[in-house]
Structure formats: C-alpha cells, structure tokens
Motif scaffolding. Structure first.
Motif, PDB file in Angstrom:
ATOM      1  N   ASP A 185       0.967  -1.486   0.052  1.00 10.47           N
ATOM      2  CA  ASP A 185      -0.152   0.023  -0.147  1.00 10.47           C
ATOM      3  C   ASP A 185       0.867   1.418   0.259  1.00 10.47           C
ATOM      4  N   ALA A 186       2.085   0.668   0.352  1.00 13.01           N
ATOM      5  CA  ALA A 186       3.059   2.440   0.858  1.00 13.01           C
ATOM      6  C   ALA A 186       3.852   2.789  -0.683  1.00 13.01           C
ATOM      7  N   LEU A 187       3.891   1.644  -1.140  1.00 10.89           N
ATOM      8  CA  LEU A 187       4.109   1.821  -2.085  1.00 10.89           C
ATOM      9  C   LEU A 187       3.490   2.375  -4.222  1.00 10.89           C
ATOM     10  N   ILE A 188       2.036   1.304  -3.423  1.00 10.77           N
ATOM     11  CA  ILE A 188       1.293   2.645  -4.596  1.00 10.77           C
ATOM     12  C   ILE A 188       0.744   3.880  -4.230  1.00 10.77           C
ATOM     13  N   GLY A 191       2.824   6.120  -5.608  1.00  9.26           N
ATOM     14  CA  GLY A 191       3.064   6.371  -7.179  1.00  9.26           C
ATOM     15  C   GLY A 191       4.010   4.802  -7.677  1.00  9.26           C
ATOM     16  N   PHE A 192       4.041   3.821  -7.196  1.00  8.18           N
ATOM     17  CA  PHE A 192       4.982   2.755  -7.976  1.00  8.18           C
ATOM     18  C   PHE A 192       4.130   1.809  -7.829  1.00  8.18           C
ATOM     19  N   GLY A 193       4.267   1.328  -8.676  1.00  3.16           N
ATOM     20  CA  GLY A 193       3.343  -0.391  -9.078  1.00  3.16           C
ATOM     21  C   GLY A 193       2.453   0.516  -9.922  1.00  3.16           C
ATOM     22  N   VAL A 194       1.555   1.328 -10.263  1.00  2.00           N
ATOM     23  CA  VAL A 194       0.521   1.743 -10.270  1.00  2.00           C
ATOM     24  C   VAL A 194       0.470   1.920 -12.102  1.00  2.00           C
ATOM     25  N   GLY A 195      -0.957   1.402 -12.250  1.00  2.00           N
ATOM     26  CA  GLY A 195      -0.891   1.200 -13.731  1.00  2.00           C
ATOM     27  C   GLY A 195       0.012   1.155 -15.110  1.00  2.00           C
ATOM     28  N   GLY A 196       0.000   2.509 -16.064  1.00  2.00           N
ATOM     29  CA  GLY A 196       0.812   2.295 -16.386  1.00  2.00           C
ATOM     30  C   GLY A 196       2.351   2.501 -16.835  1.00  2.00           C
ATOM     31  N   ARG A 202       6.726  -4.278  -9.650  1.00  2.00           N
ATOM     32  CA  ARG A 202       5.163  -4.649 -10.271  1.00  2.00           C
ATOM     33  C   ARG A 202       5.232  -5.290  -8.832  1.00  2.00           C
ATOM     34  N   LEU A 203       3.819  -5.749  -8.812  1.00  2.00           N
ATOM     35  CA  LEU A 203       4.315  -5.982  -7.306  1.00  2.00           C
ATOM     36  C   LEU A 203       2.677  -7.799  -7.611  1.00  2.00           C
TER      37      LEU A 203
END
Length: 209
Positions: A185-188, A191-196, A202-203
């Motif tokens: 959740d902290a990564l998302i 802005g890490f590992g989100v969408g395009g 990668r998660l």
C-alpha cells in the motif's frame, strides 16, 4: 478454511517490472569485477551480498546502450538499483529488511547522476506454509534441498507467526522477494507499481500467481 490458506490481498511478490519493454537500461558497472554476487540460493552461506562489498560501485550511463534506469531496476551487477525516493520509502517501511550501498553514478558527459543505490533484501525467513500452499516443489540439485517454483502459477500461504512484523522478506526456498500489504500500500500510495507507469515496480498477489 485453515488460518494460513492463501488469501488475496495479504502478501505480494515484489519484482522489477519487465513488461514495459523498451531498450532496457544503459547503466555500465565500471568496477564490476569488485562487486560480490548477491546473497541467494546459489551463494555459499556467509559469503556474497552487499555486506561484503569493499568498494564503492562506479556506474556510468551510456545512452547508446539503453535508457536511464527506472526507480527500481534489476540486472545491474545482479542487484536491484533503486532511486533515492524508492530507497527512502523502503527504509521508512522496513528499516531492518534492506541494505543499501550508494553508487558513484555519472552521466555520459561526466556529470553526477541523481543518487542511486544498490539494494538487497537481507531478511530470509521460512515463512511459506507449504501444507496450505499450491506450488511445485523441486528437489534435484538445490543447495537448500528444495525449491518452490512459482513458474506456471502458484497459490502461496504464509505463516503469520513466522512473518511477525516483517514487511519484506525472502525465503530459503524461493528466488523472489515478498512483501506484505503494508509495504504494498505504501508503494501504491507513492506512485510505484501503478497502472501503466509502474516506475519499475511490479506487485503480484502471492495467493494467485
């Protein structure tokens, strides 16, 4: 349901995202021969890893070879190469789970590149509940006696009593890095590992690989 049965949204594989394609990175390691191999399944116990590094890694970006590294970049002297923002997030989320070494990183014209670090996950725990998981177990020729292969799909369950308060870890029988929902959740959120625009992160839900 067994308390350790695979459950979506609890644990994730944390990997470099190869899906973006492109030319790959253009980072050269000028003193590659002085960089020990990462701690891993094929490394003898007590050897290798950033803890045994005795030099500052010297990196140079060559645009003829590829692009600037993403915030999480794999394949640089077999280590993760991470940006300052990602390093700070990792350290904040789990300061005991990682080790970092700052690199002497220069651009093609000789100017200093933004700070980048070799990164290694140092926590190794036998946290996969094999009895409650669906995973192929290989036993032939592996130094630890067996290997859990997630290639082709798997459903992994984890023993919460072994994981404890760890937010990131590896296991003795897998090659991947795992994280819990807190780090995911902290990564998302950052802005890490989100969408395009994953920024190299990668998660993958470990309960449905």
């Amino acid at each position: 349901m067994h308390e350790n049965s695979p459950a979506l949204g609890q644990f994730y594989i944390l990997r470099f995202d190869f899906r973006s394609g492109g030319r790959g990175h253009g980072v050269e390691v000028e003193n590659d021969e002085d960089i020990p191999p990462p701690v891993g399944l094929s490394t003898p116990p007590g050897s290798g890893g950033l803890a045994s590094l005795r030099v500052t890694p010297r990196l140079r970006y060559d645009p003829r070879l590829g692009d600037m590294p993403k915030d999480l970049q794999s394949g640089v002297a077999d280590y993760w190469l991470v940006s300052e923002p990602l390093k700070q997030l990792f350290q904040s989320a789990d300061p005991d789970g990682f080790v970092f070494v700052e690199c002497d990183f220069h651009l093609e014209d000789g100017t200093q590149a933004p700070p980048h670090y070799f990164c290694e996950v140092t926590r190794v725990i036998d946290a996969i509940d094999l009895a409650c998981s669906e995973v192929k177990v290989l036993t032939e020729g592996y130094p630890n006696g067996k290997y859990y292969s997630v290639s082709g799909g798997a459903r992994l369950a984890f023993d919460a009593s072994v994981v404890g308060t760890a937010h990131v870890f590896m296991t003795p029988y897998t090659a991947d890095v795992f994280c819990d929902r807190v780090l995911r959740d902290a990564l998302i959120a950052s802005g890490f590992g989100v969408g395009g625009a994953t920024r190299g992160v990668r998660l993958i839900d470990a309960a449905r690989i």
